[in-house]
Design a protein around this motif. Structure first.
Motif, PDB file in Angstrom:
ATOM      1  N   LEU A 102       0.884  -1.264  -0.069  1.00  9.51           N
ATOM      2  CA  LEU A 102       0.118   0.177   0.009  1.00  9.51           C
ATOM      3  C   LEU A 102       0.939   1.327   0.235  1.00  9.51           C
ATOM      4  O   LEU A 102       0.552   2.245  -0.726  1.00  9.51           O
ATOM      5  CB  LEU A 102      -0.840   0.112   1.379  1.00  9.51           C
ATOM      6  CG  LEU A 102      -2.196  -1.042   1.248  1.00  9.51           C
ATOM      7  CD1 LEU A 102      -2.609  -1.262   2.568  1.00  9.51           C
ATOM      8  CD2 LEU A 102      -3.187  -0.459   0.149  1.00  9.51           C
ATOM      9  N   ALA A 103       1.871   1.351   0.638  1.00  5.13           N
ATOM     10  CA  ALA A 103       2.636   2.497   0.955  1.00  5.13           C
ATOM     11  C   ALA A 103       3.556   2.701  -0.366  1.00  5.13           C
ATOM     12  O   ALA A 103       3.667   3.672  -1.025  1.00  5.13           O
ATOM     13  CB  ALA A 103       3.831   2.326   2.194  1.00  5.13           C
ATOM     14  N   GLU A 105       2.779   1.622  -3.452  1.00  7.82           N
ATOM     15  CA  GLU A 105       1.809   2.168  -4.390  1.00  7.82           C
ATOM     16  C   GLU A 105       1.406   3.860  -4.200  1.00  7.82           C
ATOM     17  O   GLU A 105       1.415   4.365  -5.195  1.00  7.82           O
ATOM     18  CB  GLU A 105       0.530   1.285  -4.374  1.00  7.82           C
ATOM     19  CG  GLU A 105       0.469  -0.169  -5.017  1.00  7.82           C
ATOM     20  CD  GLU A 105      -0.528  -0.835  -4.838  1.00  7.82           C
ATOM     21  OE1 GLU A 105      -1.681  -0.163  -4.273  1.00  7.82           O
ATOM     22  OE2 GLU A 105      -0.759  -2.065  -5.316  1.00  7.82           O
ATOM     23  N   LYS A 106       1.168   4.127  -3.085  1.00  6.40           N
ATOM     24  CA  LYS A 106       0.937   5.336  -2.637  1.00  6.40           C
ATOM     25  C   LYS A 106       2.135   6.357  -3.143  1.00  6.40           C
ATOM     26  O   LYS A 106       1.879   7.386  -3.785  1.00  6.40           O
ATOM     27  CB  LYS A 106       0.933   5.459  -1.114  1.00  6.40           C
ATOM     28  CG  LYS A 106       0.489   7.033  -0.600  1.00  6.40           C
ATOM     29  CD  LYS A 106      -0.627   7.589  -1.132  1.00  6.40           C
ATOM     30  CE  LYS A 106      -0.799   9.042  -0.182  1.00  6.40           C
ATOM     31  NZ  LYS A 106      -2.392   9.838  -0.366  1.00  6.40           N
ATOM     32  N   LEU A 107       3.440   5.916  -2.796  1.00  7.26           N
ATOM     33  CA  LEU A 107       4.447   6.703  -3.152  1.00  7.26           C
ATOM     34  C   LEU A 107       5.179   6.475  -4.636  1.00  7.26           C
ATOM     35  O   LEU A 107       6.042   7.028  -5.104  1.00  7.26           O
ATOM     36  CB  LEU A 107       5.567   6.358  -2.265  1.00  7.26           C
ATOM     37  CG  LEU A 107       5.095   6.452  -0.813  1.00  7.26           C
ATOM     38  CD1 LEU A 107       6.273   5.993   0.199  1.00  7.26           C
ATOM     39  CD2 LEU A 107       4.987   8.362  -0.622  1.00  7.26           C
ATOM     40  N   ARG A 132      -6.007   0.843   4.880  1.00  6.60           N
ATOM     41  CA  ARG A 132      -6.100   1.098   3.666  1.00  6.60           C
ATOM     42  C   ARG A 132      -6.540   2.418   3.446  1.00  6.60           C
ATOM     43  O   ARG A 132      -6.230   3.301   2.266  1.00  6.60           O
ATOM     44  CB  ARG A 132      -7.341   0.166   2.976  1.00  6.60           C
ATOM     45  CG  ARG A 132      -6.402  -1.249   2.855  1.00  6.60           C
ATOM     46  CD  ARG A 132      -7.371  -2.235   2.033  1.00  6.60           C
ATOM     47  NE  ARG A 132      -7.132  -3.785   2.716  1.00  6.60           N
ATOM     48  CZ  ARG A 132      -7.698  -4.393   3.227  1.00  6.60           C
ATOM     49  NH1 ARG A 132      -8.940  -4.104   3.803  1.00  6.60           N
ATOM     50  NH2 ARG A 132      -7.321  -5.928   3.415  1.00  6.60           N
ATOM     51  N   VAL A 135      -3.982   5.244   4.277  1.00  8.98           N
ATOM     52  CA  VAL A 135      -2.940   5.255   3.477  1.00  8.98           C
ATOM     53  C   VAL A 135      -3.397   6.388   2.039  1.00  8.98           C
ATOM     54  O   VAL A 135      -2.629   7.079   1.822  1.00  8.98           O
ATOM     55  CB  VAL A 135      -2.313   4.028   2.898  1.00  8.98           C
ATOM     56  CG1 VAL A 135      -1.343   4.133   1.525  1.00  8.98           C
ATOM     57  CG2 VAL A 135      -1.364   3.283   3.883  1.00  8.98           C
ATOM     58  N   LYS A 136      -4.533   5.973   1.575  1.00  8.97           N
ATOM     59  CA  LYS A 136      -5.208   6.870   0.540  1.00  8.97           C
ATOM     60  C   LYS A 136      -5.145   8.379   1.004  1.00  8.97           C
ATOM     61  O   LYS A 136      -4.923   9.341   0.213  1.00  8.97           O
ATOM     62  CB  LYS A 136      -6.517   6.263   0.501  1.00  8.97           C
ATOM     63  CG  LYS A 136      -7.032   5.099  -0.295  1.00  8.97           C
ATOM     64  CD  LYS A 136      -8.272   4.827  -0.330  1.00  8.97           C
ATOM     65  CE  LYS A 136      -8.484   3.447  -1.127  1.00  8.97           C
ATOM     66  NZ  LYS A 136      -9.804   2.908  -1.390  1.00  8.97           N
ATOM     67  N   LYS A 137      -5.618   8.579   2.248  1.00 11.50           N
ATOM     68  CA  LYS A 137      -5.563  10.034   2.719  1.00 11.50           C
ATOM     69  C   LYS A 137      -4.346  10.709   3.488  1.00 11.50           C
ATOM     70  O   LYS A 137      -4.493  12.193   3.574  1.00 11.50           O
ATOM     71  CB  LYS A 137      -6.941  10.248   3.784  1.00 11.50           C
ATOM     72  CG  LYS A 137      -6.595   9.699   5.169  1.00 11.50           C
ATOM     73  CD  LYS A 137      -7.877   9.919   5.906  1.00 11.50           C
ATOM     74  CE  LYS A 137      -7.566   9.508   7.133  1.00 11.50           C
ATOM     75  NZ  LYS A 137      -8.842   9.751   8.127  1.00 11.50           N
ATOM     76  N   GLU A 139      -1.109  12.524   3.528  1.00  9.80           N
ATOM     77  CA  GLU A 139      -0.352  13.514   2.631  1.00  9.80           C
ATOM     78  C   GLU A 139       1.014  13.949   3.248  1.00  9.80           C
ATOM     79  O   GLU A 139       1.071  14.488   4.420  1.00  9.80           O
ATOM     80  CB  GLU A 139      -1.138  14.735   2.437  1.00  9.80           C
ATOM     81  CG  GLU A 139      -2.385  14.609   1.452  1.00  9.80           C
ATOM     82  CD  GLU A 139      -2.170  13.895  -0.026  1.00  9.80           C
ATOM     83  OE1 GLU A 139      -0.993  14.273  -0.437  1.00  9.80           O
ATOM     84  OE2 GLU A 139      -3.002  13.270  -0.313  1.00  9.80           O
TER      85      GLU A 139
END
Length: 406
Positions: A102-103, A105-107, A132, A135-137, A139
């Motif tokens: 998850l991290a 993909e976020k980065l 989940r 991680v989406k929100k 910033e």
């Protein structure tokens, strides 16, 4: 050899070295407080890590060890508090790998460059829906506030954040080393419920950094104790992204001592902050031992004394009971000659050559009422020297840990 002084920087934190960003938010693992954090480097960083020696190790430890020891580079760490993801079986490991993914993909980076760290209650499955959404929100940024949010999000029973930053000069360039830690109970390294994250913009290869961190850990993080319990989750990570632009650091580099000493100062600051913030603690205890047959034995005695429940309760009660100190020296397992032992509390000598000397009880009570207590032990056997840090044992420690899960 350079003689540049290290400078402690106030109002700086984990994002102060060049190229680092961070964030911390509340995602729902805890009731209200921040509980999810990410630390990120703009470029893959050299990495070093030291991990708990408990044979029961949480899932995030396995995932992060793979990054440190196999990839040998790290670009981000995702951290949660409120749940240790320990003793959670196959599902726990799957959850730790999902956090890594998850991290990443976020980065927009390779998952093999992402470390995972968790702290909190043992034996409960992670609330992955919360992770989940969190991680989406989340910033990231490089402001002082972003660093503070990260530091807050990793805390459990801590009462304060633990941050420190120093700068030094290498090849005429400013190099910054910053650290953030959490830890309050189950602190008996090698190591304990403590997490420490150190960032630097120094240019240094992972293998060299690992050796330095391992040596420094032995005389800092491994010299603190709160309650004698060793946890399942603990780690110290150092990320060095090289953006300061210095020539690669090795022990042969003319400014090596600047880097090594500064990294040690960061680790020592964090270690003492953890000991000072022991659950329910009111006092930091420092025990210094010299005259031992080796540095290792000196540290062993210092840790035994500072970890003694009877010494800790005597300090809490302002009782100048030196008998508890000499008793702990004797059962430490180190080489001692009782007829050569000297003991001081503060600057007041209480024992010389193994025999008591008169002291003013009222003066000792004044010393023991301070927020920081220094105990000194000399063995008269060799050149070994060591220091350990801990805290007093209070009524509040019992109350905190009697109701930890609630």
């Amino acid at each position: 050899m350079s003689s540049i002084r290290e400078m402690k920087l106030s109002s700086k934190n984990i994002v102060s070295p060049k190229g680092f960003k961070a964030a911390g938010i509340h995602c729902g693992i805890k009731h209200k407080k921040k509980d999810l954090a990410i630390l990120y480097s703009e470029v893959p960083a050299s990495v070093a890590g030291v991990f708990t020696t408990n044979k029961v190790q949480a899932a995030p430890i396995k995932v992060t060890k793979e990054v440190v020891y196999e990839t040998k580079k790290m670009q981000a760490v995702i951290v949660n508090s409120g749940n240790a993801n320990a003793c959670t079986g196959k599902q726990g490991l799957l959850d730790a790998y999902e956090m890594q993914q998850l991290a990443a993909e976020k980065l927009g980076i390779d998952p093999k460059l992402v470390g995972v760290s968790s702290t909190g209650v043992i034996g409960e499955l992670m609330k992955m829906d919360c992770i989940r959404e969190g991680v989406k929100k989340i910033e990231l940024g490089n402001s002082l506030e972003n660093g503070i949010d990260f530091a807050q999000a990793i805390l459990t029973t801590d009462t304060v954040m633990k941050n420190t930053t120093y700068s030094t000069q290498i090849d005429g360039k400013e190099v910054i080393i910053s650290g953030t830690a959490k830890g309050s109970g189950m602190i008996e390294p090698n190591m304990a419920t403590m997490l420490a994250f150190i960032t630097t913009d120094a240019n240094i290869e992972s293998d060299v950094l690992q050796k330095a961190l391992s040596e420094i850990t032995d005389v800092t993080f491994n010299c603190i104790t709160v309650d004698g319990d060793t946890s399942t989750n603990d780690m110290v990570l150092v990320l060095a992204n090289g953006l300061a632009g210095n020539n690669p650091l090795t022990p042969e580099h003319p400014d090596w001592n600047n880097f090594y000493k500064t990294l040690k100062m960061v680790a020592e600051d964090l270690s003492k902050a953890i000991a000072r913030d022991g659950e329910g603690a009111t006092k930091l205890i420092e025990v210094e031992v010299d005259g031992a047959v080796s540095d290792e034995e000196a540290r062993k005695i210092a840790k035994t004394v500072v970890g003694s429940p009877l010494v800790k309760t005597a300090v809490f009660g302002c009782d100048a009971n030196w008998g508890r100190i000499i008793c702990a020296v004797g059962y430490s397992g180190a080489t001692v000659d009782p007829e050569k032992i000297i003991i001081k509390i503060g600057d007041k000598k209480m024992v010389e050559n193994g025999e008591p000397i008169p002291f003013d009880e009222d003066e000792l009570i004044k010393i023991l009422k301070a927020n920081e207590i220094k105990i000194y032990v000399s063995l008269g056997l060799g050149d070994g020297h060591g220091i350990a840090w801990g805290c007093d044992l209070t009524y509040d420690y019992v109350q905190i840990n009697a109701s930890y899960r609630s």
